[in-house]
Design a protein around this motif. Structure first.
Motif, PDB file in Angstrom:
ATOM      1  N   SER A 290      98.162  74.067  69.772  1.00 28.31           N
ATOM      2  CA  SER A 290      98.198  72.705  69.856  1.00 28.31           C
ATOM      3  C   SER A 290      96.710  71.990  70.341  1.00 28.31           C
ATOM      4  CB  SER A 290      99.213  71.973  70.538  1.00 28.31           C
ATOM      5  OG  SER A 290      99.369  70.553  70.193  1.00 28.31           O
ATOM      6  N   VAL A 291      96.643  70.921  70.347  1.00 30.12           N
ATOM      7  CA  VAL A 291      95.631  70.053  70.647  1.00 30.12           C
ATOM      8  C   VAL A 291      95.558  69.485  72.077  1.00 30.12           C
ATOM      9  CG1 VAL A 291      93.792  68.332  70.023  1.00 30.12           C
ATOM     10  CG2 VAL A 291      95.076  69.547  68.246  1.00 30.12           C
ATOM     11  N   PRO A 292      94.852  70.242  73.021  1.00 31.98           N
ATOM     12  CA  PRO A 292      94.990  69.623  74.428  1.00 31.98           C
ATOM     13  C   PRO A 292      94.644  68.172  74.466  1.00 31.98           C
ATOM     14  CG  PRO A 292      93.853  71.637  74.273  1.00 31.98           C
ATOM     15  CD  PRO A 292      93.871  71.210  72.865  1.00 31.98           C
ATOM     16  N   ARG A 293      95.362  67.675  75.066  1.00 32.78           N
ATOM     17  CA  ARG A 293      95.272  66.005  75.528  1.00 32.78           C
ATOM     18  C   ARG A 293      93.933  65.700  76.340  1.00 32.78           C
ATOM     19  NH1 ARG A 293     100.659  67.001  74.626  1.00 32.78           N
ATOM     20  NH2 ARG A 293     101.516  65.527  73.195  1.00 32.78           N
ATOM     21  N   ALA A 294      93.720  66.553  77.109  1.00 31.30           N
ATOM     22  CA  ALA A 294      92.487  66.653  78.002  1.00 31.30           C
ATOM     23  C   ALA A 294      90.942  66.623  77.070  1.00 31.30           C
ATOM     24  CB  ALA A 294      92.421  67.655  78.754  1.00 31.30           C
ATOM     25  N   TRP A 295      91.169  67.041  75.993  1.00 26.89           N
ATOM     26  CA  TRP A 295      89.839  66.888  75.051  1.00 26.89           C
ATOM     27  C   TRP A 295      89.972  65.176  74.644  1.00 26.89           C
ATOM     28  CZ3 TRP A 295      90.144  71.484  71.095  1.00 26.89           C
ATOM     29  CH2 TRP A 295      90.223  72.736  71.601  1.00 26.89           C
ATOM     30  N   ILE A 296      90.752  64.705  74.171  1.00 24.40           N
ATOM     31  CA  ILE A 296      91.155  63.349  73.779  1.00 24.40           C
ATOM     32  C   ILE A 296      90.572  62.509  74.898  1.00 24.40           C
ATOM     33  CG2 ILE A 296      92.667  61.679  72.794  1.00 24.40           C
ATOM     34  CD1 ILE A 296      94.061  64.150  71.467  1.00 24.40           C
ATOM     35  N   ALA A 297      91.303  62.816  76.017  1.00 28.19           N
ATOM     36  CA  ALA A 297      90.859  61.872  77.333  1.00 28.19           C
ATOM     37  C   ALA A 297      89.482  61.868  77.605  1.00 28.19           C
ATOM     38  CB  ALA A 297      91.788  62.326  78.419  1.00 28.19           C
ATOM     39  N   GLN A 298      88.718  62.972  77.267  1.00 28.22           N
ATOM     40  CA  GLN A 298      87.349  63.170  77.607  1.00 28.22           C
ATOM     41  C   GLN A 298      86.265  62.893  76.473  1.00 28.22           C
ATOM     42  OE1 GLN A 298      86.754  67.107  79.465  1.00 28.22           O
ATOM     43  NE2 GLN A 298      88.679  66.876  80.349  1.00 28.22           N
ATOM     44  N   CYS A 299      86.846  62.236  75.243  1.00 26.40           N
ATOM     45  CA  CYS A 299      86.052  61.700  74.147  1.00 26.40           C
ATOM     46  C   CYS A 299      85.924  60.213  74.328  1.00 26.40           C
ATOM     47  CB  CYS A 299      86.788  62.179  72.911  1.00 26.40           C
ATOM     48  SG  CYS A 299      86.631  63.811  72.452  1.00 26.40           S
ATOM     49  N   ARG A 300      84.888  59.826  73.645  1.00 28.09           N
ATOM     50  CA  ARG A 300      84.441  58.460  73.352  1.00 28.09           C
ATOM     51  C   ARG A 300      85.500  58.172  72.002  1.00 28.09           C
ATOM     52  NH1 ARG A 300      78.936  59.598  74.678  1.00 28.09           N
ATOM     53  NH2 ARG A 300      78.353  58.496  76.284  1.00 28.09           N
ATOM     54  N   PRO A 301      85.480  56.793  72.006  1.00 22.83           N
ATOM     55  CA  PRO A 301      86.281  56.263  70.720  1.00 22.83           C
ATOM     56  C   PRO A 301      85.402  56.690  69.625  1.00 22.83           C
ATOM     57  CG  PRO A 301      86.486  54.718  72.339  1.00 22.83           C
ATOM     58  CD  PRO A 301      85.756  55.622  72.906  1.00 22.83           C
ATOM     59  N   GLY A 302      86.052  57.288  68.536  1.00 21.74           N
ATOM     60  CA  GLY A 302      84.928  57.559  67.277  1.00 21.74           C
ATOM     61  C   GLY A 302      84.575  58.907  67.214  1.00 21.74           C
ATOM     62  N   ALA A 303      85.048  59.539  68.462  1.00 19.86           N
ATOM     63  CA  ALA A 303      84.505  61.214  68.539  1.00 19.86           C
ATOM     64  C   ALA A 303      85.408  61.824  67.553  1.00 19.86           C
ATOM     65  CB  ALA A 303      84.787  61.582  69.837  1.00 19.86           C
ATOM     66  N   ARG A 304      84.795  62.975  67.273  1.00 22.74           N
ATOM     67  CA  ARG A 304      85.168  64.100  66.203  1.00 22.74           C
ATOM     68  C   ARG A 304      85.552  65.418  66.887  1.00 22.74           C
ATOM     69  NH1 ARG A 304      85.452  64.407  60.753  1.00 22.74           N
ATOM     70  NH2 ARG A 304      85.288  66.308  59.572  1.00 22.74           N
ATOM     71  N   ILE A 305      86.657  65.890  66.730  1.00 25.13           N
ATOM     72  CA  ILE A 305      86.899  67.041  67.238  1.00 25.13           C
ATOM     73  C   ILE A 305      87.297  68.056  66.220  1.00 25.13           C
ATOM     74  CG2 ILE A 305      88.910  68.328  68.628  1.00 25.13           C
ATOM     75  CD1 ILE A 305      89.407  65.780  70.125  1.00 25.13           C
TER      76      ILE A 305
END
Length: 336
Positions: free
Chosen positions: A196-211
């Motif tokens: 799955s996609v770790p939520r920690a990644w999203i929390a460490q991204c700026r808005p508009g970031a691409r994963i």
């Protein structure tokens, strides 16, 4: 193995082999989304990141290395380093622990990452360090962080990077937790498979970031929104990576395929759907969906990560087909 350790003839061979690899990648169309990556692949010496690797054969794995006393063996090693194939770089009891990915797949992933000048990038899965070197060439050392759980892997990646003249930040740690001390990131790219996609990644991204991350034998491209939700589609092509290693990440149990026709069992797109719906559908339900919707390709599927829920969907995140990914309490599939 440094550039100076190679003889003049091998140095010249490395230049020509690297140019041939770039032409092969270009012919494949992998640079299509961002042709600027062509220069990075034409400059960064892949052979410095694979001083030895393993090639499978009828008698098991053959080890090729750049310091063999046999000049013909050294030439085979160098030519193999620039073939457009993945290279096994670390084995333990016959299990593949780390590899250098197929260059054309790396090129496609980097192109689809859609980096811009000034972007800060986190790579999850340091591998040999080659991918981090390509990112450092394009963006600069200070904007690139790579993380891996295994200290042996991070140490060898750091050494390979230094030999090639690159010095991004190399961190030993659980990639699923990101690297908060280096955040925020504009891009995250994973070179290992996750459930799955770790939520920690999203929390460490700026808005508009691409994963961009492998998931269920596909490549998922997510965009992070202002509210901290992330959403996006899979790319069309398959992708197979070594699983992310860390705490509480077990291999999935095999599923019983009784009642599923052989043509579906052997179909890559159906097996992708099986992997994506493992937590929500049995194989017979997945097969019924697959047939009813015209045997959809990977790019018709997507994933939404919001709050405590992570769910996959077909065609539309608000549509009739949605199901939770492992470890999530997302929406249940309807419309069957």
């Amino acid at each position: 193995m440094t550039a100076h350790a190679l003889g003049q003839e091998l140095e010249q061979l490395a230049v020509s082999e690297r140019a041939a690899l770039v032409r092969e990648i270009e012919t494949s169309g992998a640079f299509g989304a961002d042709p600027e990556w062509r220069e990075a692949f034409g400059t960064v010496p892949r052979h410095l990141f694979v001083p030895y690797y393993y090639v499978g054969g009828a008698r098991g794995y053959e080890r090729r290395w750049g310091e063999s006393p046999d000049p013909r063996a050294r030439e085979r090693w160098l030519r193999g380093a620039y073939e457009d194939v993945p290279l096994a770089t670390r084995l333990r009891d016959g299990e593949l622990l780390s590899s250098s990915s197929q260059p054309s797949l790396m090129a496609e992933m980097l192109a689809e990452l859609r980096v811009g000048d000034g972007d800060r990038v986190l790579e999850v899965g340091a591998g040999t360090g080659y991918n981090a070197a390509l990112l450092s060439y394009r963006l600069g050392d200070e904007r690139v962080t790579t993380v891996d759980l295994d200290p042996e892997i991070t140490e060898s990646a750091r050494r390979h990077l230094a030999d090639a003249g690159y010095h991004p930040t190399v961190v030993t740690g659980d990639g699923a937790r990101g690297v908060p001390e280096r955040a925020p990131f504009d891009r995250i790219i994973a070179t290992c498979e996750l459930a799955s996609v770790p939520r920690a990644w999203i929390a460490q991204c700026r808005p508009g970031a691409r994963i961009l991350t492998p998931l269920a034998t596909g490549l998922l491209a997510l965009t992070v929104g202002e509210s901290g939700q992330a959403e996006g589609n899979f790319l069309h092509n398959p992708a197979y990576f070594v699983p992310l290693r860390g705490t509480d990440r077990r291999a999935p149990e095999p599923v019983a395929l009784g009642g599923v026709p052989t043509r579906a069992r052997e179909n890559d797109l159906f097996r992708f759907l099986l992997a994506l719906t493992r937590a929500a559908l049995d194989p017979q339900e997945a097969y019924a969906l697959w047939e009813r919707e015209g045997r959809p390709g990977r790019d018709r599927y997507g994933v939404t990560v919001g709050g405590e829920q992570t769910w996959a969907w077909l065609d539309d995140p608000e549509g009739p087909y949605a199901w939770p990914l492992p470890g999530s309490s997302g929406p249940t599939l309807i419309g069957t």
